[in-house]
Design a protein around this motif. Structure first.
Motif, PDB file in Angstrom:
ATOM      1  N   ASN A   1      21.458 -50.059 -16.247  1.00 42.90           N
ATOM      2  CA  ASN A   1      20.950 -48.919 -17.000  1.00 42.90           C
ATOM      3  C   ASN A   1      20.783 -47.652 -16.176  1.00 42.90           C
ATOM      4  O   ASN A   1      20.135 -46.712 -16.640  1.00 42.90           O
ATOM      5  N   SER A   2      21.348 -47.571 -14.986  1.00 40.90           N
ATOM      6  CA  SER A   2      21.137 -46.403 -14.141  1.00 40.90           C
ATOM      7  C   SER A   2      22.173 -45.324 -14.420  1.00 40.90           C
ATOM      8  O   SER A   2      23.381 -45.554 -14.279  1.00 40.90           O
ATOM      9  N   PRO A   3      21.745 -44.120 -14.809  1.00 40.02           N
ATOM     10  CA  PRO A   3      22.704 -43.067 -15.156  1.00 40.02           C
ATOM     11  C   PRO A   3      23.592 -42.642 -13.991  1.00 40.02           C
ATOM     12  O   PRO A   3      24.717 -42.191 -14.214  1.00 40.02           O
ATOM     13  N   HIS A   4      23.095 -42.771 -12.759  1.00 46.68           N
ATOM     14  CA  HIS A   4      23.870 -42.249 -11.624  1.00 46.68           C
ATOM     15  C   HIS A   4      25.202 -42.974 -11.454  1.00 46.68           C
ATOM     16  O   HIS A   4      26.142 -42.422 -10.869  1.00 46.68           O
ATOM     17  N   LEU A   5      25.304 -44.176 -11.987  1.00 42.65           N
ATOM     18  CA  LEU A   5      26.547 -44.937 -11.859  1.00 42.65           C
ATOM     19  C   LEU A   5      27.656 -44.388 -12.754  1.00 42.65           C
ATOM     20  O   LEU A   5      28.814 -44.795 -12.626  1.00 42.65           O
ATOM     21  N   PHE A   6      27.306 -43.440 -13.639  1.00 38.20           N
ATOM     22  CA  PHE A   6      28.281 -42.879 -14.572  1.00 38.20           C
ATOM     23  C   PHE A   6      28.494 -41.388 -14.334  1.00 38.20           C
ATOM     24  O   PHE A   6      28.954 -40.669 -15.213  1.00 38.20           O
ATOM     25  N   VAL A   7      28.146 -40.931 -13.135  1.00 36.21           N
ATOM     26  CA  VAL A   7      28.241 -39.499 -12.852  1.00 36.21           C
ATOM     27  C   VAL A   7      29.675 -38.998 -12.990  1.00 36.21           C
ATOM     28  O   VAL A   7      29.906 -37.857 -13.410  1.00 36.21           O
ATOM     29  N   ALA A   8      30.667 -39.816 -12.664  1.00 36.93           N
ATOM     30  CA  ALA A   8      32.062 -39.379 -12.746  1.00 36.93           C
ATOM     31  C   ALA A   8      32.484 -39.074 -14.175  1.00 36.93           C
ATOM     32  O   ALA A   8      33.454 -38.344 -14.407  1.00 36.93           O
ATOM     33  N   ASP A   9      31.739 -39.619 -15.154  1.00 40.90           N
ATOM     34  CA  ASP A   9      32.086 -39.415 -16.560  1.00 40.90           C
ATOM     35  C   ASP A   9      31.390 -38.198 -17.168  1.00 40.90           C
ATOM     36  O   ASP A   9      31.577 -37.917 -18.357  1.00 40.90           O
ATOM     37  N   ILE A  10      30.582 -37.499 -16.381  1.00 40.35           N
ATOM     38  CA  ILE A  10      29.871 -36.325 -16.906  1.00 40.35           C
ATOM     39  C   ILE A  10      30.794 -35.112 -16.871  1.00 40.35           C
ATOM     40  O   ILE A  10      31.195 -34.659 -15.797  1.00 40.35           O
ATOM     41  N   ALA A  11      31.118 -34.623 -18.073  1.00 39.75           N
ATOM     42  CA  ALA A  11      31.983 -33.442 -18.175  1.00 39.75           C
ATOM     43  C   ALA A  11      31.298 -32.336 -18.969  1.00 39.75           C
ATOM     44  O   ALA A  11      31.963 -31.398 -19.420  1.00 39.75           O
ATOM     45  N   THR A  12      29.990 -32.445 -19.143  1.00 37.04           N
ATOM     46  CA  THR A  12      29.203 -31.465 -19.902  1.00 37.04           C
ATOM     47  C   THR A  12      28.346 -30.657 -18.943  1.00 37.04           C
ATOM     48  O   THR A  12      27.722 -31.227 -18.040  1.00 37.04           O
ATOM     49  N   PRO A  13      28.276 -29.334 -19.097  1.00 33.77           N
ATOM     50  CA  PRO A  13      27.384 -28.534 -18.249  1.00 33.77           C
ATOM     51  C   PRO A  13      25.939 -29.008 -18.373  1.00 33.77           C
ATOM     52  O   PRO A  13      25.441 -29.207 -19.488  1.00 33.77           O
ATOM     53  N   MET A  14      25.281 -29.181 -17.238  1.00 29.63           N
ATOM     54  CA  MET A  14      23.913 -29.679 -17.227  1.00 29.63           C
ATOM     55  C   MET A  14      22.980 -28.696 -16.531  1.00 29.63           C
ATOM     56  O   MET A  14      23.324 -28.135 -15.485  1.00 29.63           O
ATOM     57  N   LEU A  15      21.817 -28.514 -17.105  1.00 34.69           N
ATOM     58  CA  LEU A  15      20.728 -27.787 -16.463  1.00 34.69           C
ATOM     59  C   LEU A  15      19.708 -28.809 -15.995  1.00 34.69           C
ATOM     60  O   LEU A  15      19.110 -29.525 -16.804  1.00 34.69           O
ATOM     61  N   VAL A  16      19.555 -28.916 -14.676  1.00 42.10           N
ATOM     62  CA  VAL A  16      18.609 -29.848 -14.061  1.00 42.10           C
ATOM     63  C   VAL A  16      17.327 -29.076 -13.731  1.00 42.10           C
ATOM     64  O   VAL A  16      17.385 -28.013 -13.114  1.00 42.10           O
ATOM     65  N   ILE A  17      16.164 -29.621 -14.129  1.00 43.42           N
ATOM     66  CA  ILE A  17      14.870 -28.978 -13.857  1.00 43.42           C
ATOM     67  C   ILE A  17      13.950 -30.004 -13.216  1.00 43.42           C
ATOM     68  O   ILE A  17      13.840 -31.139 -13.697  1.00 43.42           O
ATOM     69  N   HIS A  18      13.286 -29.620 -12.119  1.00 41.41           N
ATOM     70  CA  HIS A  18      12.376 -30.561 -11.459  1.00 41.41           C
ATOM     71  C   HIS A  18      11.311 -29.805 -10.670  1.00 41.41           C
ATOM     72  O   HIS A  18      11.588 -28.742 -10.101  1.00 41.41           O
ATOM     73  N   GLY A  19      10.105 -30.352 -10.650  1.00 39.94           N
ATOM     74  CA  GLY A  19       9.017 -29.830  -9.833  1.00 39.94           C
ATOM     75  C   GLY A  19       8.828 -30.667  -8.589  1.00 39.94           C
ATOM     76  O   GLY A  19       8.885 -31.900  -8.643  1.00 39.94           O
TER      77      GLY A  19
END
Length: 663
Positions: free
Chosen positions: A565-583
């Motif tokens: 269930n870890s999303p990082h294993l599917f990073v190669a399949d990400i083709a959508t612009p993402m806005l990452v926000i973190h504190g």
């Protein structure tokens, strides 16, 4: 113009945050937060509320740095916390019922918080931090001064927890102090050997003021902890463990009016295969027995409050996108008292058992005080003098039946004017938790700012959401990328098929677990034009041991679950612009999750940075914020950046980022 049309107006809106009610129900006080003159910090003041609803609330405190945490004593005096300056801890003050000016009640330099009072007498109990090596209050003060003067903030730990949400734990740890509500006896440490036992504890004081029941942390092997219930005699400080359940964590104790029993919430300890179960239990002091007050009830009770005659309790529980008040009597099916769409908190019952005063909130209204008739559940709003603008759209419900036969529902906020001729772009917004529900107003996660810009906002409750029964939670347990994901897509399909929705312009976003789902969505479908992920879990094998409660997540997050269930294993399949926000001060989802996500988007995603370092992805980083973005001006930046990112990728508009970012 509506406050939702202008982020400055929105962050400046006054908001009700707390309510206290006197024992005889003749007086009520609410806390209202408002921006200070610099518009960089919220200050809270106390307002007298007309419990009969005949007149608007009247302000009764005017401290420069604000007041909070109101609570009435048995005699009707009002206790509250007040800061003398920005950096000092809040001190305890009293406003006498007989009239006159407020005065400082206790001067303990470490402060006193989470005050509880007895229904009779003048006793009060509250938390204050104490250094383990201190022998006297003077010694404790000296050590605190020495650490400050020498700029030492190092902490030596011998176990867990070491952090909680947004703050470090230790080296001073919470102790329970007891004192008189008139200040005549000073404060006495009731738990001198507390060590880490009272971290994030909840407790109640008996009606006669003779004892306290509190949660207590018990460390275990292999870096685990759990909570038990203890009884502490106020006169002697003698502490006795009364309920020790090896298979559960115990919380929210509420002592009966006759002091003969205590009700609490039992949360079974989950496993990788089985989700936790919340039940309402009672311990009888006379027979030392524990019983289930609502056997078979398929909802998760919280915050129990006794009826004054001891014949039953009021509890709140998530239920089908709401969080009503239920009446629970021993052995009987819980009865829903309120029939509105609201979620209720801060529940107080009148001494004659005829009325309830509480805060109510929903996606149609921010938290506001209400009076509830206990005989028929009639709800009457009380006048706070706080007037928010009309909402910029309408709220409706949608649902669908998914492949396994489960009903999945959610709220859909539609902009005014959305129609088949002018369909609105769709924004899927996934809640955090994951054991929670979209059922109440949030000033931090407010869909109406998006609706005011023309978006239809879908607030779905997928598998793992509370308020739909134990099996609904179990459907997603240990399988975050399965039923929760397919439920979200199924309800998105229903929304996108509406004639007033433009299914060619869509985005997805979420925070915390909702951010996890946003990451998972990005790696498993390209149906969305943009994805916004806030404080999100990215690499589960990394997250589990580094979060503030690793033992809790380890109960579900086995190595096999993390891999599946870890999303990082599917990073190669990400083709959508993402806005990452973190504190950076986020201890629940540590900053390493956001940093790793950002780097891997640039280096490994299906939409990587080009040879000159250009990318469609963006990273909004808050060095001084935590899991939530709480500073008013940072909240403004958060909304403005999100809106600009969505405008560019969903609406096809040229939108500038806030100038204050210097970008």
């Amino acid at each position: 113009m509506s406050i939702y049309d202008d982020v400055d107006e929105y962050i400046g809106a006054r908001r009700v945050t707390d309510v206290a009610v006197s024992a005889d129900f003749s007086r009520a006080v609410i806390a209202i937060a408002a921006l200070d003159d610099s518009r960089t910090e919220y200050r809270t003041s106390l307002w007298e509320l007309d419990v009969d609803g005949g007149s608007p609330a009247r302000r009764i405190t005017h401290g420069e740095w604000g007041e909070s945490a109101p609570v009435f004593t048995a005699s009707g005096d009002l206790l509250f916390s007040r800061r003398s300056n920005k950096d000092d801890p809040a001190r305890l003050w009293v406003l006498p019922a007989a009239g006159g000016e407020a005065r400082l009640l206790e001067t303990r330099s470490a402060g006193l918080s989470d005050i509880r009072t007895a229904r009779s007498g003048y006793g009060l109990v509250g938390f204050s931090p104490v250094f383990g090596s201190s022998s006297t209050e003077e010694d404790d003060d000296a050590l605190r001064t020495e650490r400050t003067a020498n700029k030492v903030n190092a902490i030596l730990h011998t176990g867990v927890p070491v952090r909680y949400w947004d703050h470090d734990l230790g080296p001073a740890t919470p102790h329970l102090f007891v004192g008189s509500a008139d200040g005549s006896t000073g404060l006495r440490d009731l738990t001198p050997d507390a060590r880490t036992g009272l971290h994030e504890a909840t407790f109640d004081v008996s009606a006669d003021g003779s004892f306290v029941v509190s949660t207590w942390i018990v460390p275990g092997s292999l870096g685990t902890v759990r909570t038990v219930l203890v009884r502490i005699e106020i006169e002697t400080g003698e502490r006795t463990t009364i309920v020790d359940d090896a298979d559960a964590d115990l919380g929210a104790p509420a002592i009966s009016p006759d002091c003969g029993s205590v009700v609490f919430v039992r949360e079974s300890i989950s496993t990788p295969e089985n989700a936790p179960r919340m039940t309402l239990q009672r311990y009888d002091f006379g027979g030392s027995t524990v019983s289930d007050l609502a056997p078979g009830w398929d909802r998760w009770p919280s915050d129990p409050v006794w009826l004054p005659d001891g014949s039953g309790l009021l509890v709140t529980a998530d239920d089908d996108g709401r969080s009503p008040i239920f009446v629970v009597r021993d052995g009987a099916e819980p009865r829903r008292l309120t029939q509105t769409n609201d979620a209720y908190t801060h529940v107080h019952v009148s001494s004659d058992g005829t009325r309830v005063l509480a805060l109510a909130a929903s996606y149609l209204a921010a938290p506001h005080p209400v009076s509830i008739d206990l005989s028929d559940g009639t709800v009457t709003a009380l006048d706070t003098g706080v007037d928010h603008s009309p909402l910029p759209g309408t709220l409706t419900e949608i649902d669908t039946i998914v492949a396994d036969g489960a009903r999945v529902r959610g709220w859909l906020a539609l902009p005014a004017g959305a129609s088949e001729l002018e369909p609105a772009p769709l924004l899927l917004w996934v809640h955090g938790g994951p054991l929670s529900s979209w059922n109440t107003w949030s000033w931090r996660w407010n869909p109406w700012l998006m609706v005011a810009r023309g978006y239809a906002v879908l607030l779905p409750d997928p598998a793992l959401s509370t308020g739909y029964g134990q099996e609904f939670v179990q459907r997603g347990w240990g399988a975050w990328g399965k039923a929760p994901f397919t439920d979200l897509m199924a309800l998105t399909d229903v929304a996108a098929a509406r004639p007033d929705i433009d299914d060619t312009r869509t985005a997805a976003m979420g925070g915390s677990f909702g951010g996890y789902m946003a990451n998972w969505i990005a790696g498993h479908t390209d149906r969305f034009d943009a994805v916004v992920t806030h404080a999100s879990l990215w690499a589960l094998d990394q997250f589990g041991p580094t979060t503030d409660a690793p033992w809790y997540w380890a109960r579900e997050m086995s190595p096999e679950m993390a891999v599946e269930n870890s999303p990082h294993l599917f990073v190669a399949d990400i083709a959508t612009p993402m806005l990452v926000i973190h504190g950076d001060k986020d201890y629940r989802v540590p900053i390493g999750e956001g940093l790793r996500l950002w780097y891997e988007l640039l280096s490994e995603s299906g939409l990587p940075a080009d040879d000159e370092g250009n990318t469609e992805h963006r990273f909004l980083y808050f060095p001084a914020e935590n899991h939530w973005i709480l500073s008013p001006q940072h909240a403004k930046v958060w909304y403005e950046v999100v809106l600009a990112f969505l405008a560019q990728h969903v609406l096809g508009e040229s939108a500038s980022m806030p100038r204050i970012l210097g970008h």
